[in-house]
Each structure stands twice: as structure tokens, then as C-alpha cells.
Write an enzyme that holds these catalytic residues in place. Structure first.
Site, PDB file in Angstrom:
ATOM      1  N   ASP A  61     -16.561  -3.174  -3.473  1.00  0.00           N
ATOM      2  CA  ASP A  61     -16.114  -4.276  -4.328  1.00  0.00           C
ATOM      3  C   ASP A  61     -16.843  -5.597  -4.117  1.00  0.00           C
ATOM      4  OD1 ASP A  61     -15.054  -4.745  -1.842  1.00  0.00           O
ATOM      5  OD2 ASP A  61     -13.077  -5.328  -2.568  1.00  0.00           O
ATOM      6  N   GLU A  62     -17.924  -5.614  -3.354  1.00  0.00           N
ATOM      7  CA  GLU A  62     -18.659  -6.874  -3.206  1.00  0.00           C
ATOM      8  C   GLU A  62     -20.130  -6.609  -2.931  1.00  0.00           C
ATOM      9  OE1 GLU A  62     -17.956  -9.362   0.243  1.00  0.00           O
ATOM     10  OE2 GLU A  62     -16.938  -7.713   1.261  1.00  0.00           O
ATOM     11  N   ASP A  84     -17.566 -10.841  -5.707  1.00  0.00           N
ATOM     12  CA  ASP A  84     -16.433 -10.220  -5.013  1.00  0.00           C
ATOM     13  C   ASP A  84     -15.362  -9.896  -6.052  1.00  0.00           C
ATOM     14  OD1 ASP A  84     -14.700  -9.300  -3.109  1.00  0.00           O
ATOM     15  OD2 ASP A  84     -14.251 -11.256  -2.235  1.00  0.00           O
TER      16      ASP A  84
END
Length: 351
Positions: free
Chosen positions: A103-104, A8
């Protein structure tokens, strides 16, 4: 036993902005829509979070909490470029990657030979590589199942990692608050606490049949997670399931003609976005969303084989007439649900 990593990125959009403009690094910043257009915050950096600014917060509220907040409109091409680079770094270690957003992502490194097969060392090396090549920090969680890896990635933020080994799972679950389990929101957590259920250890003592009667399918998931059970695979073939577009108005609207005019303006953008992923415009369902002045929202869908503006307008009118109840409308949205690939294949074979 599987080895799952959840990576993350730390306040990703804001981090890209601070990297590209170091003058922003030590001041509160957020990415989001303007107060005048009644936008919401996408993300905020840690200096802004100290004032209580959070993702999904109305911009007006964020500016009240932090009057000197620097608001940025966002540069999504830059975020996408960074995300693609990060994903390429992941691919150096495993092909089993499940992106959850820009983003993860989950990574299954069970069969990876890198770092002598140590998921802990792989996660550490990935984070170091991301920082070396992009000057961005990432946090990671390592565990034998997906939901625990996701929880673990939040334990040592920012720029840290946390490992839950198989031997540590039982003790970790005993005191884990149910609210930490992905999918258990504030309302569900409050209902569970009213029943005397606050931790996974509490649920472990419960009868599964009782949980099924009380919560249905959610009861089984809750029971399984509390036992450390999560059989979901890291799905590297995860496909986009929907496409949507919406607009939050500067002022609430109260007349159908205003809503119809907004739909007319939104429709070409929906068509453009859909064409990028489905040039033939074939879909499973299309629908509308209205959010009212009390922040309650409603969604209405209609089974339809191809994007169709007239049907969307008719669906919106029906929703407006039956569910508005005199309230002002602050947001209008349009969306489509994409065909399941297997269903689409069956339809093609049927012809």
C-alpha cells in the site's frame, strides 16, 4: 534537485473491503486474526480508529476498545490485485518506483515530462486516477528527499497531499519533532528529549562528534536528517530479503515438546513460501523467533546454505533452553534470510 513522491493508500485493506461491501463503510471494521487465536490487527478503518483501534494491536485489546468492531479475516488476493493495479498506474508516470509494501511506494519523477514536470500535479493526477479506476483514496507527499516525502504524505491524511519545496525545507525542519523522522521510535525520542533534543532545529545546533559518540551510526543519520540530507535513491530494483512464517498460540506453551510440534507444522509452510521466490532453496541464514508471555521476543540465526529442518529445530532448542528463563511462549516463528544477488553470483562463478 530531485522530485520525490511518497504515495500511501488510506487504510488500504479496510478500504478494499468497504469498496467491495458498501454496508461496511460507516461502521468500525478491522482486518486481523481472531481474539481466540490471539491475533493482531493488520489495519482498521477510520471509524474504528476513533475508538483507538490501531495496526499491530492485539485483537483482544481492539475489541475491548470497540466491542462492536466488525473483524474481517482478510482477502489478500484482493489486496494484491488492487496493489498491482496501483503499481501499473505509477508506471505510467515513471519507471523509478520503490514499493515499500502493498500500500505504499516511493516514486522519483525528477525526469518525468508528465504534467509539465510538476511533481505536485503528478501526485494529484495519480491520486485522482487511483480513485477513478479503483474507487480507493491515496495520500501523497512531495519533497526533494525520501524521508521528507514520507513525512509529508502523513500531513493531510486521508485523501490529501502535502508539498515541501526545496525553499521550504529549512523552515519545515526547524520545528519538525524528531519523533516524526522514520526510524526514531518512542524510546529513542525519549532519550533525545532527555538531552534537550526535541526538534530537528535542536539537533542542528549539536556537534556531530557528540552524536556519534552517544548514538553511533544512528547519530549520523539523525544529524543528516535534521539537516535535510537523505541521499538514498528511489530503488526500483529493491528485492525481497527474507521469508518467514509464525504462529501465535491460543494459550502460552511451557514445554519444549509443544514448541517442537509447532515447528514441525510451520516448516512445510516456510518451505512452500521460500520455493515461490527461491526454487533451489539456497539461503544465507535461517533462524527462529520466540515471543514470551511478557511480549519480549528473541531471535536466533544460524548461517546455513540451504533450508534445513533439523538445524532449525536445533537452533530453536538452544534458544528455548538459554533464553526462555521459565517464561511462557506465545509465538513461534521461522525465517530465512535470502542470499544477496551479488554474493550468489560470486558463489556461482566460484564453482
Amino acid at each position: 534537485m530531485r522530485k520525490i513522491i511518497h504515495v500511501d493508500m488510506d487504510c488500504f485493506f479496510a478500504a478494499v473491503e468497504m469498496r467491495d461491501n458498501p454496508a461496511l463503510r460507516d461502521i468500525p471494521i478491522a482486518i486481523g486474526g481472531s481474539r481466540e487465536r490471539r491475533g493482531v490487527i493488520s489495519t482498521a478503518n477510520y471509524p474504528a480508529r476513533k475508538f483507538g483501534v490501531r495496526s499491530a494491536m492485539p485483537t483482544g485489546m481492539a475489541l475491548k476498545l470497540c466491542p462492536h468492531l466488525t473483524l474481517l479475516p482478510g482477502r489478500f488476493d484482493a489486496y494484491k490485485e488492487a496493489s498491482n493495479h496501483i503499481r501499473e498506474i505509477f508506471s505510467r508516470y515513471t519507471s523509478r518506483i520503490e514499493p515499500l509494501s502493498l500500500d505504499e511506494a516511493y516514486l522519483d519523477v525528477t525526469d518525468s515530462v508528465h504534467c509539465h514536470g510538476s511533481a505536485t500535479l503528478i501526485a494529484q493526477e495519480i491520486r485522482q486516477t487511483i480513485f477513478s479506476e479503483l474507487q480507493l483514496t491515496a495520500s501523497a507527499g512531495v519533497a526533494p528527499v525520501k524521508f521528507l516525502a514520507k513525512i509529508a504524505s502523513d500531513m493531510n491524511k486521508p485523501n490529501g497531499q502535502f508539498v515541501i519545496t526545496p525553499a521550504e525545507v529549512p523552515a519545515f525542519l526547524q520545528t519538525l519533532p524528531l519523533a516524526k523522522i522514520p526510524g526514531v521510535g518512542k524510546v529513542s525520542a525519549a532519550k533525545l528529549e532527555a538531552m534537550g533534543l526535541r526538534t530537528c532545529g535542536d539537533v542542528q545546533k549539536c556537534d556531530l562528534v557528540m552524536l556519534l559518540k552517544r548514538f553511533g551510526k544512528f547519530g549520523r543519520i539523525l544529524w543528516e536528517r535534521s539537516q535535510g540530507i537523505d541521499e538514498r535513491d528511489v530503488n526500483s530494483e529493491r528485492l525481497r530479503k527474507s521469508v518467514g512464517v509464525e504462529r501465535t498460540m491460543a494459550e502460552d506453551i511451557h514445554h519444549w515438546s509443544e514448541c517442537e510440534a509447532i515447528i514441525e507444522r510451520l516448516y512445510p509452510e516456510l518451505e512452500r513460501r521460500l520455493a515461490k521466490v527461491k526454487p533451489d532453496l539456497l539461503i544465507a541464514r535461517q533462524g527462529v523467533k520466540l515471543k514470551f508471555d511478557d511480549f519480549q521476543q528473541t531471535t536466533q540465526e544460524h548461517v546455513w546454505p540451504r533450508l534445513n529442518k533439523a538445524d532449525l529445530i536445533a537452533t530453536a532448542r538452544k534458544t528455548w533452553d538459554e533464553r526462555r528463563g521459565g517464561r511462557g511462549v506465545r509465538l513461534v516463528g521461522l525465517h530465512v534470510t535470502l542470499l544477496d544477488p551479488q554474493m550468489e553470483r560470486q558463489l556461482v562463478l566460484g564453482l
